[in-house]
Design a protein around this motif. Structure first.
Motif, PDB file in Angstrom:
ATOM      1  N   ASN A 125      -7.208  -4.055  -2.599  1.00 29.69           N
ATOM      2  CA  ASN A 125      -6.874  -3.317  -1.286  1.00 29.69           C
ATOM      3  C   ASN A 125      -5.778  -4.074  -0.966  1.00 29.69           C
ATOM      4  O   ASN A 125      -5.258  -5.095  -1.345  1.00 29.69           O
ATOM      5  N   TYR A 126      -4.920  -3.457  -0.042  1.00 24.38           N
ATOM      6  CA  TYR A 126      -3.833  -4.105   0.925  1.00 24.38           C
ATOM      7  C   TYR A 126      -4.115  -3.943   2.241  1.00 24.38           C
ATOM      8  O   TYR A 126      -4.557  -3.079   2.765  1.00 24.38           O
ATOM      9  N   THR A 127      -3.827  -5.121   2.761  1.00 27.21           N
ATOM     10  CA  THR A 127      -3.782  -5.275   4.202  1.00 27.21           C
ATOM     11  C   THR A 127      -2.890  -6.018   4.956  1.00 27.21           C
ATOM     12  O   THR A 127      -1.952  -6.640   3.980  1.00 27.21           O
ATOM     13  N   ARG A 172      -4.671   5.094  -4.123  1.00 28.03           N
ATOM     14  CA  ARG A 172      -5.759   4.208  -3.913  1.00 28.03           C
ATOM     15  C   ARG A 172      -5.929   3.539  -5.344  1.00 28.03           C
ATOM     16  O   ARG A 172      -5.524   3.824  -6.431  1.00 28.03           O
ATOM     17  N   TYR A 173      -6.678   2.169  -5.430  1.00 24.66           N
ATOM     18  CA  TYR A 173      -6.678   1.604  -6.452  1.00 24.66           C
ATOM     19  C   TYR A 173      -8.492   1.326  -6.694  1.00 24.66           C
ATOM     20  O   TYR A 173      -8.865   0.778  -5.338  1.00 24.66           O
ATOM     21  N   SER A 202       2.369  -9.097   3.638  1.00 26.36           N
ATOM     22  CA  SER A 202       1.229  -8.197   3.044  1.00 26.36           C
ATOM     23  C   SER A 202       0.176  -9.201   2.367  1.00 26.36           C
ATOM     24  O   SER A 202       0.564 -10.120   1.987  1.00 26.36           O
ATOM     25  N   LYS A 244       0.835  -0.952  -0.100  1.00 21.99           N
ATOM     26  CA  LYS A 244      -0.072   0.045  -0.117  1.00 21.99           C
ATOM     27  C   LYS A 244       1.005   1.325   0.124  1.00 21.99           C
ATOM     28  O   LYS A 244       1.950   1.161   0.693  1.00 21.99           O
ATOM     29  N   ILE A 284      -2.889  -8.791  -0.491  1.00 22.83           N
ATOM     30  CA  ILE A 284      -3.450  -8.062  -1.706  1.00 22.83           C
ATOM     31  C   ILE A 284      -4.695  -8.679  -2.028  1.00 22.83           C
ATOM     32  O   ILE A 284      -4.742  -9.737  -2.134  1.00 22.83           O
TER      33      ILE A 284
END
Length: 397
Positions: free
Chosen positions: A117-119, A112-113, A153, A107, A155
């Motif tokens: 999302n990234y978490t 943003r996309y 990470s 991220k 995705i």
């Protein structure tokens, strides 16, 4: 040129000599093609002899069995992925979903996309060319370096595509292992350059971890399996100008070639218009140089320049001329000149919005943000719709 008429009419820190520019200039395949006029868009979209759109249109016609890649390079409008995201949605609805495309490795704050999302990111250090200087930057200007052995990470792709393949854009000083979802991918030494890892299947949500010293990631290339449909990759950096690729010295044209776009969109100009020290001649030379680098790297790709939209620089000034940047229209005119010279497509975002100070009315209508530079989501959707209406006669003649 007498046989050219409008279809939808229309830093470098040192001065670059004409000799240098000439050495970077890829020859044009054919003379500028004759163009026809559409009165309702004559001041917005123009084709200055971009012969490669025929190949682009043919690929779209065969989208059920091959992939068409559109790559957008730009500033904060692209970094927010509203305009490019809406264009992605429309094209994929019409031609099929080719996957997310090229995305950052982790991220990026402020970016943003619309579809990714990234978490759960930990154990990574991120550099971006927005502020940092690094000789390792390549296309996109992102570098993620693991800082702990247990880095991770996640995705998550949210566009509905369930069968995906993933490749990492990486560089490594030795052998390393990249875990992508349930796959262990062996990475070999790249001798200082950037390479794409072998493709592996992944689920729409997958974890990423990297083991091996001296190994970094610059992005992920995510595509549908089997190959088909349209991909729209958004490579935006807040505050970027057309000179941003000069901060990507690690062979960004070579990386561009690996991603093999069929259309490259250059969506810069807003920040140039707010640059009080802008030197028009240097700006023009830099714009031409970047176009020519793209031509050399991907000679079969069409190029589209998108001019800056309406914006206000001095909100407290009295008249429109005083509120609007004094160089905004000069930036647009230089882009048009470059499009004519390099035979590209050009879309006039400023004219589409209504011209001088039009963003003020867009704000009254709830389509622009209070900064009078960026748009609300509804405004970007309207702009994307207008861009598609301009592109559609080019791609579906």
């Amino acid at each position: 040129m007498k046989n050219k008429f409008v279809w939808f009419s229309g830093v470098l820190t040192l001065l670059i000599t004409e000799l240098t520019l000439s050495s970077c200039h890829a020859p044009v395949d054919t003379p500028p093609a004759p163009v026809s006029m559409l009165s309702d868009t004559s001041d917005v979209m123009a084709d200055y002899g971009e012969s490669r759109v025929k190949r682009l249109a043919e690929k779209l016609r065969n989208s059920r069995r091959e992939t068409t890649h559109i790559l957008v390079m730009g500033d904060s409008h692209t970094a927010a992925d509203f305009l490019s995201g809406q264009l992605r949605t429309m094209l994929q609805a019409r031609y099929g979903n080719g996957g997310p495309g090229f995305v950052s490795p982790v991220k990026v704050p402020g970016n943003r996309y619309s579809h990714v999302n990234y978490t759960q990111a930990s154990g990574w250090r991120l550099e971006t060319s927005r502020r940092a200087q690094d000789a390792a930057f390549t296309l996109g200007g992102m570098i993620a370096t693991p800082t702990t052995p247990d880095n991770v990470s996640r995705i998550t792709v949210t566009d509905g595509e369930t069968a995906l393949r993933a490749q990492a854009l990486y560089r490594s000083a030795g052998n390393a292992t990249l875990r992508v979802g349930g796959n262990a991918v062996s990475l070999v030494e790249t001798h200082g350059g950037w390479a794409l890892s072998p493709a592996v299947p992944v689920a729409p949500s997958f974890s990423v971890s990297l083991k091996g010293s001296g190994t970094q990631l610059a992005g992920f290339w995510l595509t549908a399996s089997p190959s088909r449909g349209v991909i729209v990759s958004a490579l935006g950096i807040n505050g970027a100008q057309i000179s941003m690729p000069d901060k990507w010295p690690a062979d960004w044209p070579g990386t561009l070639k690996r991603l093999s776009p069929d259309l490259v969109v250059l969506a810069y100009g807003t920040n140039e218009a707010f640059n009080a020290s802008l030197v028009p001649d240097i700006y023009r030379q830099d714009l031409l140089l970047q176009i020519r680098k793209i031509r050399l790297a991907v000679p079969e790709a069409a190029i589209l320049l998108i001019g800056p939209g309406s914006s206000i620089q001095h909100k407290d000034a009295t008249g429109c001329r005083q509120r609007q940047s004094p160089v905004l229209k000069r930036v647009i005119e230089i882009q048009k000149q470059a499009a004519r010279e390099e035979h590209t497509l050009f879309w006039d975002w400023f004219a589409f919005m209504g011209g001088d100070c039009a963003i003020e009315q867009w704000a009254v209508q709830g389509k622009a943000r209070p900064d009078l530079v960026h748009l609300q989501a509804a405004g970007y959707r309207e702009v994307a719709d207008g861009l598609w209406k301009g592109l559609r006669p080019v791609l579906e003649p």
